[in-house]
Scaffold this motif. Structure first.
Motif, PDB file in Angstrom:
ATOM      1  N   GLY A 156      34.396  82.270  49.161  1.00 12.02           N
ATOM      2  CA  GLY A 156      34.911  80.906  49.188  1.00 12.02           C
ATOM      3  C   GLY A 156      34.884  80.310  50.565  1.00 12.02           C
ATOM      4  N   GLY A 157      35.199  79.018  50.658  1.00 14.61           N
ATOM      5  CA  GLY A 157      35.212  78.326  51.937  1.00 14.61           C
ATOM      6  C   GLY A 157      36.376  77.375  52.011  1.00 14.61           C
ATOM      7  N   ALA A 158      36.579  76.803  53.145  1.00 19.18           N
ATOM      8  CA  ALA A 158      37.689  75.868  53.334  1.00 19.18           C
ATOM      9  C   ALA A 158      37.325  74.529  52.726  1.00 19.18           C
ATOM     10  CB  ALA A 158      37.972  75.714  54.826  1.00 19.18           C
ATOM     11  N   GLU A 159      38.011  74.103  51.653  1.00 20.12           N
ATOM     12  CA  GLU A 159      37.720  72.853  50.972  1.00 20.12           C
ATOM     13  C   GLU A 159      39.021  72.096  50.731  1.00 20.12           C
ATOM     14  OE1 GLU A 159      34.814  72.705  47.920  1.00 20.12           O
ATOM     15  OE2 GLU A 159      34.379  74.819  48.108  1.00 20.12           O
TER      16      GLU A 159
ATOM     17  N   GLY B  83      24.248  71.554  55.545  1.00 13.98           N
ATOM     18  CA  GLY B  83      24.988  70.844  54.499  1.00 13.98           C
ATOM     19  C   GLY B  83      26.060  71.710  53.867  1.00 13.98           C
ATOM     20  N   ARG B  84      25.771  72.982  53.679  1.00 15.41           N
ATOM     21  CA  ARG B  84      26.768  73.871  53.076  1.00 15.41           C
ATOM     22  C   ARG B  84      27.958  74.077  54.014  1.00 15.41           C
ATOM     23  NH1 ARG B  84      24.224  79.074  50.280  1.00 15.41           N
ATOM     24  NH2 ARG B  84      26.431  79.234  49.739  1.00 15.41           N
ATOM     25  N   ALA B  85      27.676  74.151  55.321  1.00 15.89           N
ATOM     26  CA  ALA B  85      28.773  74.291  56.284  1.00 15.89           C
ATOM     27  C   ALA B  85      29.664  73.053  56.261  1.00 15.89           C
ATOM     28  CB  ALA B  85      28.219  74.531  57.684  1.00 15.89           C
ATOM     29  N   LEU B  86      29.049  71.870  56.182  1.00 16.38           N
ATOM     30  CA  LEU B  86      29.836  70.634  56.093  1.00 16.38           C
ATOM     31  C   LEU B  86      30.631  70.590  54.789  1.00 16.38           C
ATOM     32  CD1 LEU B  86      27.128  68.189  57.488  1.00 16.38           C
ATOM     33  CD2 LEU B  86      29.324  68.706  58.579  1.00 16.38           C
ATOM     34  N   LEU B  87      30.017  71.053  53.722  1.00 16.05           N
ATOM     35  CA  LEU B  87      30.715  71.087  52.441  1.00 16.05           C
ATOM     36  C   LEU B  87      31.891  72.059  52.500  1.00 16.05           C
ATOM     37  CD1 LEU B  87      30.406  69.749  49.638  1.00 16.05           C
ATOM     38  CD2 LEU B  87      29.124  71.774  48.922  1.00 16.05           C
ATOM     39  N   ASP B  88      31.695  73.188  53.166  1.00 17.21           N
ATOM     40  CA  ASP B  88      32.777  74.158  53.313  1.00 17.21           C
ATOM     41  C   ASP B  88      33.901  73.614  54.187  1.00 17.21           C
ATOM     42  OD1 ASP B  88      31.432  75.926  51.727  1.00 17.21           O
ATOM     43  OD2 ASP B  88      30.574  77.078  53.378  1.00 17.21           O
ATOM     44  N   GLN B  89      33.564  72.699  55.086  1.00 18.59           N
ATOM     45  CA  GLN B  89      34.573  72.079  55.946  1.00 18.59           C
ATOM     46  C   GLN B  89      35.362  70.991  55.224  1.00 18.59           C
ATOM     47  OE1 GLN B  89      32.637  70.676  59.613  1.00 18.59           O
ATOM     48  NE2 GLN B  89      33.815  72.197  60.756  1.00 18.59           N
ATOM     49  N   GLY B  90      34.978  70.674  54.004  1.00 17.61           N
ATOM     50  CA  GLY B  90      35.643  69.600  53.286  1.00 17.61           C
ATOM     51  C   GLY B  90      35.120  68.229  53.665  1.00 17.61           C
TER      52      GLY B  90
END
Length: 309
Positions: free
Chosen positions: A140-143, A226-233
């Motif tokens: 998971g990531g931070a969302e 893009g995935r890193a930005l998505l994980d950052q919320g």
């Protein structure tokens, strides 16, 4: 009283004269035939040398046997020495031509072996990176918003489980150092992303895309950005990154992934289902015969969640 030779003696004289004339003619004919072979072989040798040494620069192979300098022979005597020399030159040229042909075939075989080994290494490396992406994403990531029910990214992505924070400090993230800066930058950015150091990962991945837009890893870096930005919320920025990857590098190895994640970003942005479905339609129409079975299942799940027709 003088006696004239008889008929038999005259015939013998005539035959002897004809033989004396025929010997030089036969020798000359044999010599001409061998010289023709020599000329043909020398032309073939020069063609082989041009293939072996395409740049020229004097890199040629001289015959191992050359014709000795001789003065003209006595008239009427067969040039047996010249014929012997020409035969030796023909044999030497044939031997050298055969050796060069064998060397070319061996070189081509080695090149094919190297190409096969490199392709196998490339496939193995890509598979390992893909597996690492799946493993890193599965925690998971931070969302800031909940994931879409019943959907999951094609290569892992956010899940509904409780996010797990890594304990790896950025100082412990190793930067690779090879002779391929684009590869090194992508691998380092990937490691930062895996360590949830999103800001540093984003900066590194952007550098790869900007400095090496023609490298095959540019598509990887833009998609992971893009995935890193998505994980950052930050789904709006992520959507822009995904769309740019598809728009600017449609033949890139992560273009199809970016379209899938673009649909996920639009869901996060609470865009109308019609917009999400258009992205899924585009993905299926452009890459339907190239995407994996796992991604096809993910797209089907996403379309069902967005109630696409």
């Amino acid at each position: 009283m003088m006696r004239f030779p008889g008929k038999g003696a005259a015939t013998a004289v005539v035959l002897a004269a004809m033989a004396a004339v025929a010997l030089p003619v036969a020798a000359q004919s044999s010599r001409d035939g061998i010289e023709g072979r020599v000329d043909r072989l020398e032309r073939e040798m020069r063609a082989v040398q041009r293939k072996v040494f395409p740049g020229g620069a004097g890199q040629t192979v001289e015959p191992q046997i050359t014709a000795p300098q001789q003065g003209p022979g006595a008239p009427g005597i067969p040039a047996s020495g010249v014929v012997t020399d020409l035969t030796a030159r023909v044999n030497a040229l044939e031997s050298q031509l055969s050796g060069l042909t064998g060397q070319i075939e061996q070189s081509q075989y080695r090149i094919r072996q190297l190409e096969d080994a490199f392709n196998a290494y490339k496939r193995s490396t890509d598979a390992r990176l893909k597996a690492l992406e799946d493993t890193a994403s599965s925690v998971g990531g931070a969302e800031t918003s909940a994931p879409v029910p019943g959907t999951r990214p094609a290569t892992g992505g956010p899940t509904t489980s409780t996010p797990t924070r890594p304990t790896t400090p950025v100082a412990g993230v190793e930067r690779p150092s090879t002779d391929d800066p684009a590869e090194d930058g992508y691998i380092y950015g990937f490691r930062l992303w895996s360590a949830k150091q999103y800001d540093k990962a984003i900066a590194e991945l952007r550098t790869v895309v900007q400095k090496h837009p023609k490298h095959r890893r540019a598509s990887y870096a833009q998609n992971l950005l893009g995935r890193a930005l998505l994980d950052q919320g930050k789904p709006a920025l992520a959507a822009t990154a995904f769309f740019e990857n598809y728009q600017k590098m449609p033949n890139g190895e992560r273009a199809a992934d970016s379209l899938y994640y673009l649909a996920q970003a639009l869901v996060k942005m609470k865009k109308p289902a019609s917009e999400v479905c258009k992205v899924y339609d585009e993905l299926t129409q452009v890459y339907g015969d190239r995407i994996s079975e796992a991604m096809k299942m993910d797209v089907a799940t996403g379309r069902s969640a967005s109630k696409c027709k």
